[in-house]
Structures are given as structure tokens and as C-alpha cells.
Scaffold this motif. Structure first.
Motif, PDB file in Angstrom:
ATOM      1  N   ALA A  97       0.826  -1.209   0.000  1.00  7.90           N
ATOM      2  CA  ALA A  97       0.000   0.000   0.000  1.00  7.90           C
ATOM      3  C   ALA A  97       0.859   1.257   0.000  1.00  7.90           C
ATOM      4  O   ALA A  97       0.566   2.226  -0.712  1.00  7.90           O
ATOM      5  CB  ALA A  97      -0.938  -0.006   1.203  1.00  7.90           C
ATOM      6  N   LEU A  98       1.953   1.248   0.769  1.00 13.68           N
ATOM      7  CA  LEU A  98       2.842   2.404   0.800  1.00 13.68           C
ATOM      8  C   LEU A  98       3.535   2.597  -0.552  1.00 13.68           C
ATOM      9  O   LEU A  98       3.671   3.723  -1.038  1.00 13.68           O
ATOM     10  CB  LEU A  98       3.885   2.259   1.916  1.00 13.68           C
ATOM     11  N   HIS A  99       3.960   1.493  -1.158  1.00 14.40           N
ATOM     12  CA  HIS A  99       4.570   1.568  -2.491  1.00 14.40           C
ATOM     13  C   HIS A  99       3.596   2.197  -3.478  1.00 14.40           C
ATOM     14  O   HIS A  99       3.967   3.103  -4.247  1.00 14.40           O
ATOM     15  CB  HIS A  99       4.970   0.169  -2.960  1.00 14.40           C
ATOM     16  N   ASP A 100       2.354   1.753  -3.477  1.00 15.01           N
ATOM     17  CA  ASP A 100       1.347   2.298  -4.384  1.00 15.01           C
ATOM     18  C   ASP A 100       1.082   3.783  -4.106  1.00 15.01           C
ATOM     19  O   ASP A 100       0.892   4.574  -5.029  1.00 15.01           O
ATOM     20  CB  ASP A 100       0.054   1.504  -4.291  1.00 15.01           C
ATOM     21  N   PHE A 101       1.069   4.135  -2.822  1.00 15.31           N
ATOM     22  CA  PHE A 101       0.863   5.527  -2.435  1.00 15.31           C
ATOM     23  C   PHE A 101       1.971   6.417  -3.004  1.00 15.31           C
ATOM     24  O   PHE A 101       1.710   7.433  -3.644  1.00 15.31           O
ATOM     25  CB  PHE A 101       0.816   5.644  -0.907  1.00 15.31           C
ATOM     26  N   TYR A 102       3.224   6.022  -2.784  1.00 15.51           N
ATOM     27  CA  TYR A 102       4.330   6.846  -3.271  1.00 15.51           C
ATOM     28  C   TYR A 102       4.441   6.819  -4.790  1.00 15.51           C
ATOM     29  O   TYR A 102       4.841   7.822  -5.403  1.00 15.51           O
ATOM     30  CB  TYR A 102       5.651   6.470  -2.597  1.00 15.51           C
ATOM     31  N   ARG A 103       4.088   5.726  -5.414  1.00 16.72           N
ATOM     32  CA  ARG A 103       4.078   5.694  -6.879  1.00 16.72           C
ATOM     33  C   ARG A 103       3.093   6.733  -7.413  1.00 16.72           C
ATOM     34  O   ARG A 103       3.395   7.470  -8.359  1.00 16.72           O
ATOM     35  CB  ARG A 103       3.727   4.292  -7.385  1.00 16.72           C
ATOM     36  N   ALA A 104       1.917   6.833  -6.774  1.00 19.98           N
ATOM     37  CA  ALA A 104       0.928   7.833  -7.189  1.00 19.98           C
ATOM     38  C   ALA A 104       1.439   9.251  -6.936  1.00 19.98           C
ATOM     39  O   ALA A 104       1.287  10.143  -7.781  1.00 19.98           O
ATOM     40  CB  ALA A 104      -0.396   7.610  -6.459  1.00 19.98           C
ATOM     41  N   ARG A 105       2.076   9.477  -5.789  1.00 22.10           N
ATOM     42  CA  ARG A 105       2.626  10.800  -5.479  1.00 22.10           C
ATOM     43  C   ARG A 105       3.726  11.188  -6.471  1.00 22.10           C
ATOM     44  O   ARG A 105       3.788  12.327  -6.933  1.00 22.10           O
ATOM     45  CB  ARG A 105       3.205  10.827  -4.058  1.00 22.10           C
ATOM     46  N   HIS A 106       4.605  10.254  -6.791  1.00 24.31           N
ATOM     47  CA  HIS A 106       5.686  10.551  -7.738  1.00 24.31           C
ATOM     48  C   HIS A 106       5.135  10.827  -9.130  1.00 24.31           C
ATOM     49  O   HIS A 106       5.617  11.721  -9.835  1.00 24.31           O
ATOM     50  CB  HIS A 106       6.698   9.408  -7.770  1.00 24.31           C
ATOM     51  N   ARG A 107       4.115  10.073  -9.511  1.00 24.90           N
ATOM     52  CA  ARG A 107       3.490  10.287 -10.818  1.00 24.90           C
ATOM     53  C   ARG A 107       2.881  11.686 -10.881  1.00 24.90           C
ATOM     54  O   ARG A 107       3.026  12.397 -11.878  1.00 24.90           O
ATOM     55  CB  ARG A 107       2.416   9.218 -11.054  1.00 24.90           C
ATOM     56  N   GLN A 108       2.186  12.093  -9.817  1.00 25.18           N
ATOM     57  CA  GLN A 108       1.591  13.431  -9.784  1.00 25.18           C
ATOM     58  C   GLN A 108       2.681  14.507  -9.786  1.00 25.18           C
ATOM     59  O   GLN A 108       2.593  15.486 -10.528  1.00 25.18           O
ATOM     60  CB  GLN A 108       0.723  13.590  -8.540  1.00 25.18           C
ATOM     61  N   SER A 109       3.691  14.326  -8.946  1.00 31.72           N
ATOM     62  CA  SER A 109       4.747  15.326  -8.814  1.00 31.72           C
ATOM     63  C   SER A 109       5.600  15.456 -10.068  1.00 31.72           C
ATOM     64  O   SER A 109       6.210  16.507 -10.303  1.00 31.72           O
ATOM     65  CB  SER A 109       5.643  14.981  -7.625  1.00 31.72           C
ATOM     66  N   ALA A 110       5.655  14.417 -10.865  1.00 34.90           N
ATOM     67  CA  ALA A 110       6.449  14.450 -12.092  1.00 34.90           C
ATOM     68  C   ALA A 110       5.961  15.524 -13.063  1.00 34.90           C
ATOM     69  O   ALA A 110       6.690  15.903 -13.983  1.00 34.90           O
ATOM     70  CB  ALA A 110       6.437  13.074 -12.762  1.00 34.90           C
ATOM     71  N   GLU A 111       4.788  16.061 -12.820  1.00 34.11           N
ATOM     72  CA  GLU A 111       4.270  17.142 -13.656  1.00 34.11           C
ATOM     73  C   GLU A 111       5.229  18.330 -13.662  1.00 34.11           C
ATOM     74  O   GLU A 111       5.370  19.011 -14.679  1.00 34.11           O
ATOM     75  CB  GLU A 111       2.885  17.578 -13.156  1.00 34.11           C
ATOM     76  N   ILE A 112       5.928  18.568 -12.553  1.00 27.80           N
ATOM     77  CA  ILE A 112       6.855  19.707 -12.533  1.00 27.80           C
ATOM     78  C   ILE A 112       8.003  19.496 -13.516  1.00 27.80           C
ATOM     79  O   ILE A 112       8.485  20.455 -14.120  1.00 27.80           O
ATOM     80  CB  ILE A 112       7.383  20.001 -11.100  1.00 27.80           C
ATOM     81  N   VAL A 113       8.408  18.256 -13.704  1.00 32.59           N
ATOM     82  CA  VAL A 113       9.486  17.957 -14.652  1.00 32.59           C
ATOM     83  C   VAL A 113       8.953  18.026 -16.079  1.00 32.59           C
ATOM     84  O   VAL A 113       9.619  18.563 -16.970  1.00 32.59           O
ATOM     85  CB  VAL A 113      10.103  16.580 -14.351  1.00 32.59           C
ATOM     86  N   ARG A 114       7.749  17.510 -16.294  1.00 33.60           N
ATOM     87  CA  ARG A 114       7.157  17.579 -17.643  1.00 33.60           C
ATOM     88  C   ARG A 114       6.983  19.032 -18.091  1.00 33.60           C
ATOM     89  O   ARG A 114       7.233  19.375 -19.245  1.00 33.60           O
ATOM     90  CB  ARG A 114       5.836  16.814 -17.672  1.00 33.60           C
ATOM     91  N   ARG A 115       6.585  19.902 -17.172  1.00 34.47           N
ATOM     92  CA  ARG A 115       6.468  21.331 -17.511  1.00 34.47           C
ATOM     93  C   ARG A 115       7.832  21.915 -17.856  1.00 34.47           C
ATOM     94  O   ARG A 115       7.953  22.734 -18.768  1.00 34.47           O
ATOM     95  CB  ARG A 115       5.845  22.109 -16.341  1.00 34.47           C
ATOM     96  N   ALA A 116       8.863  21.486 -17.122  1.00 28.76           N
ATOM     97  CA  ALA A 116      10.220  21.980 -17.396  1.00 28.76           C
ATOM     98  C   ALA A 116      10.685  21.562 -18.782  1.00 28.76           C
ATOM     99  O   ALA A 116      11.346  22.333 -19.486  1.00 28.76           O
ATOM    100  CB  ALA A 116      11.188  21.467 -16.330  1.00 28.76           C
ATOM    101  N   VAL A 117      10.328  20.359 -19.198  1.00 25.86           N
ATOM    102  CA  VAL A 117      10.674  19.894 -20.549  1.00 25.86           C
ATOM    103  C   VAL A 117       9.976  20.779 -21.585  1.00 25.86           C
ATOM    104  O   VAL A 117      10.599  21.213 -22.562  1.00 25.86           O
ATOM    105  CB  VAL A 117      10.308  18.403 -20.724  1.00 25.86           C
ATOM    106  N   LEU A 118       8.704  21.071 -21.356  1.00 23.84           N
ATOM    107  CA  LEU A 118       7.963  21.922 -22.289  1.00 23.84           C
ATOM    108  C   LEU A 118       8.551  23.337 -22.365  1.00 23.84           C
ATOM    109  O   LEU A 118       8.515  23.974 -23.419  1.00 23.84           O
ATOM    110  CB  LEU A 118       6.488  21.989 -21.898  1.00 23.84           C
ATOM    111  N   ARG A 119       9.098  23.822 -21.249  1.00 29.84           N
ATOM    112  CA  ARG A 119       9.727  25.151 -21.238  1.00 29.84           C
ATOM    113  C   ARG A 119      11.131  25.127 -21.818  1.00 29.84           C
ATOM    114  O   ARG A 119      11.771  26.165 -21.959  1.00 29.84           O
ATOM    115  CB  ARG A 119       9.801  25.685 -19.800  1.00 29.84           C
ATOM    116  N   GLY A 120      11.647  23.937 -22.109  1.00 35.94           N
ATOM    117  CA  GLY A 120      12.989  23.820 -22.672  1.00 35.94           C
ATOM    118  C   GLY A 120      14.095  23.775 -21.630  1.00 35.94           C
ATOM    119  O   GLY A 120      15.274  23.886 -21.961  1.00 35.94           O
ATOM    120  N   GLU A 121      13.742  23.588 -20.360  1.00 37.94           N
ATOM    121  CA  GLU A 121      14.749  23.540 -19.298  1.00 37.94           C
ATOM    122  C   GLU A 121      15.482  22.208 -19.244  1.00 37.94           C
ATOM    123  O   GLU A 121      16.600  22.139 -18.736  1.00 37.94           O
ATOM    124  CB  GLU A 121      14.106  23.787 -17.931  1.00 37.94           C
TER     125      GLU A 121
END
Length: 195
Positions: free
Chosen positions: A121-145
Motif C-alpha cells: 500500500a505504501l509503495h502504491d501511495f508513493y508511486r501515485a505521489r511521484h506520478r503526480q509530482s512528475a508534472e513539474i518535470v514535464r512542464r520543465a521539458v515543455l519550457r525547454g529547461e
């Protein structure tokens, strides 16, 4: 992100009451002090219902984590990857330092170290959190960072890992500077295409 359907009506009210009682008991007594009878009493749900549906403290923890995994996580949006990673690591640091949320999060980790169902359950919880948080990196890719080939979730894991290490392995305090350094190290690794 996939969403889980929650049962409606009385079943949802019972689950919400039991979850709230589980979190309150964890905050007050930790994992070792979590008992099904105490959760039943605090929630106002008959203990036979709690035993039948959740079975054990580990079942209560697994269900609370399952519900938490489906909840949205506040994703920083400062306009830069450096700012977002620093905000994210600070959010993790302050979450564990919070007098109410911190003991619950720590209890979840303690339970996962001792029980396979809680660990899953903890693994699944953190997998979901990391997936959500990865949005900050995806935005950085779109900005060319960052290069488009970067592993967004790996950048997030790399940023928060030093905080967990200090909290649960070396048992050291985590300062705001520590959180900032962890974010900066993740940013440097991502820019060097190491992630």
C-alpha cells in the motif's frame, strides 16, 4: 491519473469514519499502538464491522493509504524547475515535521517495514505521489529547461530521497537547507542527463 470509484452512501460514511479514526489513532499512538478496537470505538463503527472489513491494523493502514493515493497532491508551480523542486522538497520536509501529519506518515513507513500488505500500500501511495509530482518535470521539458528524454518520476525520487534517508536511516534532522540541497542535486543530475 486513474481515479478509484468510492462506494456511496452508508458504506462511504463508514469508510471515511474508520479512516479518520485510523489517522487519529496513528497520530496519537503510532503504528505499535494502533488497535482495531480503538479505531472502532473512535469511529463509532461497530467493532465486528471493522474486523470483518479491515481485519487488522495493517488492513486499516492499507485502506487509509489506498484512499490517500487517490487524493490530489499540491504540485508546486513557481515557473522554474529549480523553484518547483525546492518547493517540493520543502513540502516533503515540512509534512514530516508537521505535528499532526508527521506522526501519521512515519507510522505508515513503520508499518510498511513490518508488514507486506502495508508495504504494498505504501509503495502504491508513493508511486501515485511521484506520478503526480512528475508534472513539474514535464512542464520543465515543455519550457525547454530539460531534455525530453529525462525520466520525470526519477527526478522526483532523486530529489526527495535524501530527505527520507535523513529521517529514517541516519535519523538526522532535516533543515530547509537540506531540502534545498536535495532539490539542487536532483536538478544538476537531470541537467547532466544522469536521470
Amino acid at each position: 491519473m486513474e481515479t478509484r470509484k468510492r462506494p456511496g452512501g452508508r458504506s462511504a460514511r463508514v469508510r471515511d469514519a474508520v479512516r479518520a479514526a485510523t489517522l487519529a489513532e496513528l497520530a496519537e499512538h503510532g503504528y505499535q499502538g494502533l488497535g482495531v478496537d480503538a479505531v472502532a470505538q473512535r469511529s463509532g463503527v461497530h467493532k465486528t464491522t471493522v474486523y470483518r472489513r479491515w481485519g487488522s491494523p495493517e488492513g486499516l493502514i492499507a485502506d487509509a493509504l489506498d484512499l490517500a493515493a487517490a487524493e490530489p497532491w499540491p504540485i508546486p508551480d513557481t515557473g522554474t524547475l529549480a523553484g518547483d523542486l525546492r518547493a517540493l522538497t520543502e513540502l516533503v520536509r515540512t509534512g514530516f515535521a508537521d505535528p499532526e501529519a508527521g506522526p501519521v506518515a512515519t507510522a505508515f513507513i513503520a508499518a510498511a517495514m513490518q508488514n507486506p500488505a502495508a508495504a504494498t500500500a505504501l509503495h502504491d501511495f508513493y508511486r501515485a505521489r511521484h506520478r503526480q509530482s512528475a508534472e513539474i518535470v514535464r512542464r520543465a521539458v515543455l519550457r525547454g529547461e530539460l531534455d525530453p528524454g529525462v525520466d520525470a518520476e526519477q527526478v522526483v525520487r532523486f530529489a526527495v530521497a535524501p530527505i527520507f534517508y535523513r529521517l529514517f536511516i541516519s535519523r538526522e534532522p532535516v533543515t530547509a537547507d537540506d531540502a534545498r540541497h536535495a532539490a539542487d542535486a536532483a536538478l544538476a543530475a537531470a541537467r547532466a542527463k544522469a536521470l
